[in-house]
Design a protein around this motif. Structure first.
Motif, PDB file in Angstrom:
ATOM      1  N   THR A 156      32.649  35.239  50.455  1.00 34.71           N
ATOM      2  CA  THR A 156      34.020  34.839  50.754  1.00 34.71           C
ATOM      3  C   THR A 156      34.985  35.976  50.508  1.00 34.71           C
ATOM      4  OG1 THR A 156      35.788  33.347  50.109  1.00 34.71           O
ATOM      5  CG2 THR A 156      34.195  33.911  48.418  1.00 34.71           C
ATOM      6  N   ILE A 157      36.026  36.032  51.302  1.00 39.04           N
ATOM      7  CA  ILE A 157      37.025  37.086  51.150  1.00 39.04           C
ATOM      8  C   ILE A 157      37.944  36.825  49.969  1.00 39.04           C
ATOM      9  CG2 ILE A 157      38.815  36.044  52.596  1.00 39.04           C
ATOM     10  CD1 ILE A 157      39.343  38.826  53.751  1.00 39.04           C
ATOM     11  N   PHE A 158      37.907  35.589  49.422  1.00 39.04           N
ATOM     12  CA  PHE A 158      38.804  35.267  48.315  1.00 39.04           C
ATOM     13  C   PHE A 158      38.449  36.040  47.045  1.00 39.04           C
ATOM     14  CE2 PHE A 158      39.057  31.400  50.980  1.00 39.04           C
ATOM     15  CZ  PHE A 158      40.413  31.452  51.253  1.00 39.04           C
ATOM     16  N   ALA A 159      37.176  36.388  46.860  1.00 37.63           N
ATOM     17  CA  ALA A 159      36.779  37.135  45.660  1.00 37.63           C
ATOM     18  C   ALA A 159      37.417  38.531  45.630  1.00 37.63           C
ATOM     19  CB  ALA A 159      35.256  37.210  45.576  1.00 37.63           C
ATOM     20  N   PRO A 160      37.292  39.363  46.672  1.00 44.27           N
ATOM     21  CA  PRO A 160      37.976  40.660  46.621  1.00 44.27           C
ATOM     22  C   PRO A 160      39.491  40.533  46.629  1.00 44.27           C
ATOM     23  CG  PRO A 160      36.928  40.329  48.762  1.00 44.27           C
ATOM     24  CD  PRO A 160      36.427  39.250  47.868  1.00 44.27           C
ATOM     25  N   LEU A 161      40.028  39.495  47.288  1.00 43.79           N
ATOM     26  CA  LEU A 161      41.479  39.308  47.242  1.00 43.79           C
ATOM     27  C   LEU A 161      41.949  38.997  45.831  1.00 43.79           C
ATOM     28  CD1 LEU A 161      42.317  37.275  50.497  1.00 43.79           C
ATOM     29  CD2 LEU A 161      42.900  39.654  49.967  1.00 43.79           C
ATOM     30  N   LEU A 162      41.185  38.171  45.106  1.00 46.08           N
ATOM     31  CA  LEU A 162      41.540  37.872  43.716  1.00 46.08           C
ATOM     32  C   LEU A 162      41.479  39.134  42.866  1.00 46.08           C
ATOM     33  CD1 LEU A 162      42.147  35.892  41.416  1.00 46.08           C
ATOM     34  CD2 LEU A 162      39.679  35.487  41.231  1.00 46.08           C
ATOM     35  N   ALA A 163      40.452  39.954  43.083  1.00 48.19           N
ATOM     36  CA  ALA A 163      40.351  41.205  42.335  1.00 48.19           C
ATOM     37  C   ALA A 163      41.537  42.117  42.628  1.00 48.19           C
ATOM     38  CB  ALA A 163      39.040  41.904  42.674  1.00 48.19           C
ATOM     39  N   LEU A 164      41.955  42.176  43.890  1.00 47.55           N
ATOM     40  CA  LEU A 164      43.105  43.000  44.258  1.00 47.55           C
ATOM     41  C   LEU A 164      44.378  42.495  43.596  1.00 47.55           C
ATOM     42  CD1 LEU A 164      44.444  45.214  45.939  1.00 47.55           C
ATOM     43  CD2 LEU A 164      44.538  43.617  47.862  1.00 47.55           C
ATOM     44  N   VAL A 165      44.598  41.183  43.600  1.00 46.91           N
ATOM     45  CA  VAL A 165      45.792  40.609  42.958  1.00 46.91           C
ATOM     46  C   VAL A 165      45.786  40.912  41.466  1.00 46.91           C
ATOM     47  CG1 VAL A 165      46.974  38.455  42.404  1.00 46.91           C
ATOM     48  CG2 VAL A 165      46.079  38.832  44.712  1.00 46.91           C
ATOM     49  N   GLY A 166      44.607  40.823  40.835  1.00 43.98           N
ATOM     50  CA  GLY A 166      44.526  41.131  39.417  1.00 43.98           C
ATOM     51  C   GLY A 166      44.873  42.568  39.104  1.00 43.98           C
ATOM     52  N   VAL A 167      44.399  43.493  39.925  1.00 41.68           N
ATOM     53  CA  VAL A 167      44.711  44.910  39.709  1.00 41.68           C
ATOM     54  C   VAL A 167      46.206  45.166  39.901  1.00 41.68           C
ATOM     55  CG1 VAL A 167      44.333  47.234  40.601  1.00 41.68           C
ATOM     56  CG2 VAL A 167      42.392  45.688  40.286  1.00 41.68           C
ATOM     57  N   ILE A 168      46.799  44.542  40.912  1.00 38.14           N
ATOM     58  CA  ILE A 168      48.241  44.718  41.133  1.00 38.14           C
ATOM     59  C   ILE A 168      49.036  44.175  39.948  1.00 38.14           C
ATOM     60  CG2 ILE A 168      50.181  44.011  42.585  1.00 38.14           C
ATOM     61  CD1 ILE A 168      48.292  44.040  44.967  1.00 38.14           C
ATOM     62  N   ALA A 169      48.642  42.990  39.447  1.00 38.40           N
ATOM     63  CA  ALA A 169      49.335  42.417  38.285  1.00 38.40           C
ATOM     64  C   ALA A 169      49.187  43.328  37.068  1.00 38.40           C
ATOM     65  CB  ALA A 169      48.774  41.026  37.987  1.00 38.40           C
ATOM     66  N   GLY A 170      47.989  43.877  36.859  1.00 38.17           N
ATOM     67  CA  GLY A 170      47.796  44.782  35.732  1.00 38.17           C
ATOM     68  C   GLY A 170      48.638  46.036  35.850  1.00 38.17           C
ATOM     69  N   PHE A 171      48.768  46.571  37.050  1.00 37.43           N
ATOM     70  CA  PHE A 171      49.586  47.767  37.248  1.00 37.43           C
ATOM     71  C   PHE A 171      51.057  47.474  36.975  1.00 37.43           C
ATOM     72  CE2 PHE A 171      52.302  50.278  40.098  1.00 37.43           C
ATOM     73  CZ  PHE A 171      52.041  51.542  39.615  1.00 37.43           C
ATOM     74  N   LEU A 172      51.531  46.319  37.434  1.00 40.32           N
ATOM     75  CA  LEU A 172      52.935  45.969  37.190  1.00 40.32           C
ATOM     76  C   LEU A 172      53.213  45.810  35.703  1.00 40.32           C
ATOM     77  CD1 LEU A 172      53.525  43.422  40.120  1.00 40.32           C
ATOM     78  CD2 LEU A 172      54.253  45.816  39.990  1.00 40.32           C
ATOM     79  N   VAL A 173      52.297  45.161  34.979  1.00 34.48           N
ATOM     80  CA  VAL A 173      52.483  45.005  33.528  1.00 34.48           C
ATOM     81  C   VAL A 173      52.430  46.362  32.835  1.00 34.48           C
ATOM     82  CG1 VAL A 173      51.457  44.029  31.440  1.00 34.48           C
ATOM     83  CG2 VAL A 173      51.605  42.649  33.521  1.00 34.48           C
TER      84      VAL A 173
END
Length: 432
Positions: A156-173
């Motif tokens: 499913t494409i949702f797994a890499p999308l979730l990983a991408l969202v997590g990395v973006i959130a970590g970068f913002l924090v």
């Protein structure tokens, strides 16, 4: 006026004489040979001896290569077709090229997926390697790892999308808290990444839409040179920022952070990589929660990344130590905090000095990916030593297979070396 008097008058040219060409010995190939091959008697003798050795090598290998056969189905048929002539049996490459590149378990009808991922790799690397390109292209560079994961592994494409969202959130924090403290921003970013992954993982449905699915391919089905490329690119990309963090931590004034970094670096550098691979194969799974399903590929990536990061940390530490103390004082005089000073002044210069060492580690790491064959991962060397040579059709073919593998590794490593030399000239690392 007599003829004698007329010929005694001086002649003055009204046009310039065209410039003459330099002597043949002062320009072109002759000049290069005189300066580089025959500058002294000793150099001339060494040149003649080297040419003789090259002649002997080519005289025996070129007929063997040029007389090779490509269209037989087994080694026995190849030898029968050669009829006693010493020549290569390249038929094994023509028949088993897909296994050498993709492994023997990756579905043949899905070869287009890793091929597309490999082509897109150049587009993702371009803005990082050539900094004259528009910075907007870095957006695709950030998206590429997750896209490549989806293409190669499927699911499913949702797994890499979730990983991408997590990395973006970590970068913002991280970007928010790093202004106060580098350590706080780094830890906060890591916590944000895992928080998004854990919460998002619970929300992803077990059955996703078929429109967002690709046929899943288990990690154990990855193999061939594709596996070497994936391990090399992934581990080098991850080990560089970790190595920078370890180098900065080793120079930290906080005893706890410095002690942890020193112990990690010295321990990893004192253990052979093959030992760490056996640890990844046998023991590392016990450090993860039960039922987490961390496969062997991820465990190997963790160990190789740790190994490479420790060596890169020492190279970068040498670059940091080579900088004059005035650079640190200049950052303090500008009122920059620690994170700003490192990002804007110190690290760019230290990394510029460390380019040869980092490239040397990257080349060595890429070649060391062949060690995964000892833990039953079928990279290109594992494919040669395992399924191909174990088959009755090609048992006994060695030179052709290992020559093909060496050419692939040479092309990649030579390209890395040439890029590093271009980058050194571009950045003028000998001028600070």
């Amino acid at each position: 006026m007599s003829d004698t008097h007329a010929h005694s008058v001086a002649f003055v040219r009204e046009t310039e004489i065209p410039p003459a060409l330099p002597p043949a010995t002062a320009t072109g190939p002759v000049k290069w040979m005189r300066e580089n091959l025959f500058a002294t008697w000793a150099n001339g003798l060494l040149t003649v001896a080297a040419l003789y050795v090259i002649f002997l090598i080519l005289g025996s290998t070129l007929p063997w290569i040029l007389g090779g056969i490509w269209n037989t189905d087994s080694l026995a048929e190849c030898r029968e077709a050669l009829n006693g002539v010493s020549a290569a049996c390249f038929s094994v490459l023509a028949e088993r090229w897909n296994q050498l590149l993709f492994g023997f378990k990756y579905p043949p009808d899905l070869y287009w997926r890793p091929t597309i991922a490999f082509v897109l790799l150049f587009a993702a690397m371009a803005p990082v390697l050539f900094f004259d390109l528009p910075r907007k292209l870095l957006i695709f560079t950030g998206i590429y790892p997750f896209l490549a994961y989806w293409l190669i592994w499927g699911g499913t494409i949702f797994a890499p999308l979730l990983a991408l969202v997590g990395v973006i959130a970590g970068f913002l924090v991280y970007n928010h808290f790093v202004k106060n403290s580098f350590a706080t921003g780094f830890v906060g970013g890591i916590v944000a990444v895992f928080f998004v992954w854990i919460i998002g993982g619970a929300l992803i449905p077990d059955t996703a839409s078929n429109n967002a699915m690709l046929q899943a391919v288990p990690s154990r089905d990855l193999g061939g040179f594709m596996l070497n490329m994936m391990l090399g690119i992934t581990c080098v990309s991850l080990s560089l920022p970790i190595g920078v963090a370890l180098a900065l931590g080793r120079q930290s004034d906080l005893p706890l952070i410095k002690g942890v970094c020193v112990v990690f670096i010295e321990f990893v550098r004192g253990v052979p990589l093959i030992t760490l691979l056996f640890v990844a194969n046998v023991m590392l799974a016990y450090f993860f929660p039960p039922g987490s399903g961390v496969d062997l590929f991820l465990r190997v990536v963790i160990m190789i990344t740790m190994f490479s990061a420790a060596y890169i940390a020492e190279v970068i530490r040498g670059g940091l130590a080579a900088l004059p103390k005035g650079q640190y004082e200049a950052a303090d005089s500008l009122g920059l905090d620690y994170a700003q000073a490192m990002r804007l002044i110190i690290l760019p210069q230290a990394l510029k000095i460390s380019i040869p060492g980092i490239v040397n580690i990257a080349v060595g790491l890429f070649k060391d990916t062949t060690l995964v064959s000892v833990i039953s991962m079928f990279d290109i060397v594992g494919m040669i030593r395992g399924p191909i040579l174990a088959s009755t059709e090609w048992n006994g073919v060695y030179w052709e297979l290992f020559m093909f593998a060496s050419i692939l590794f040479f092309v990649v490593c030579y390209s890395i070396s040439q890029y590093s030399q271009w980058l050194e000239r571009r950045l003028a690392t000998d001028h600070h």
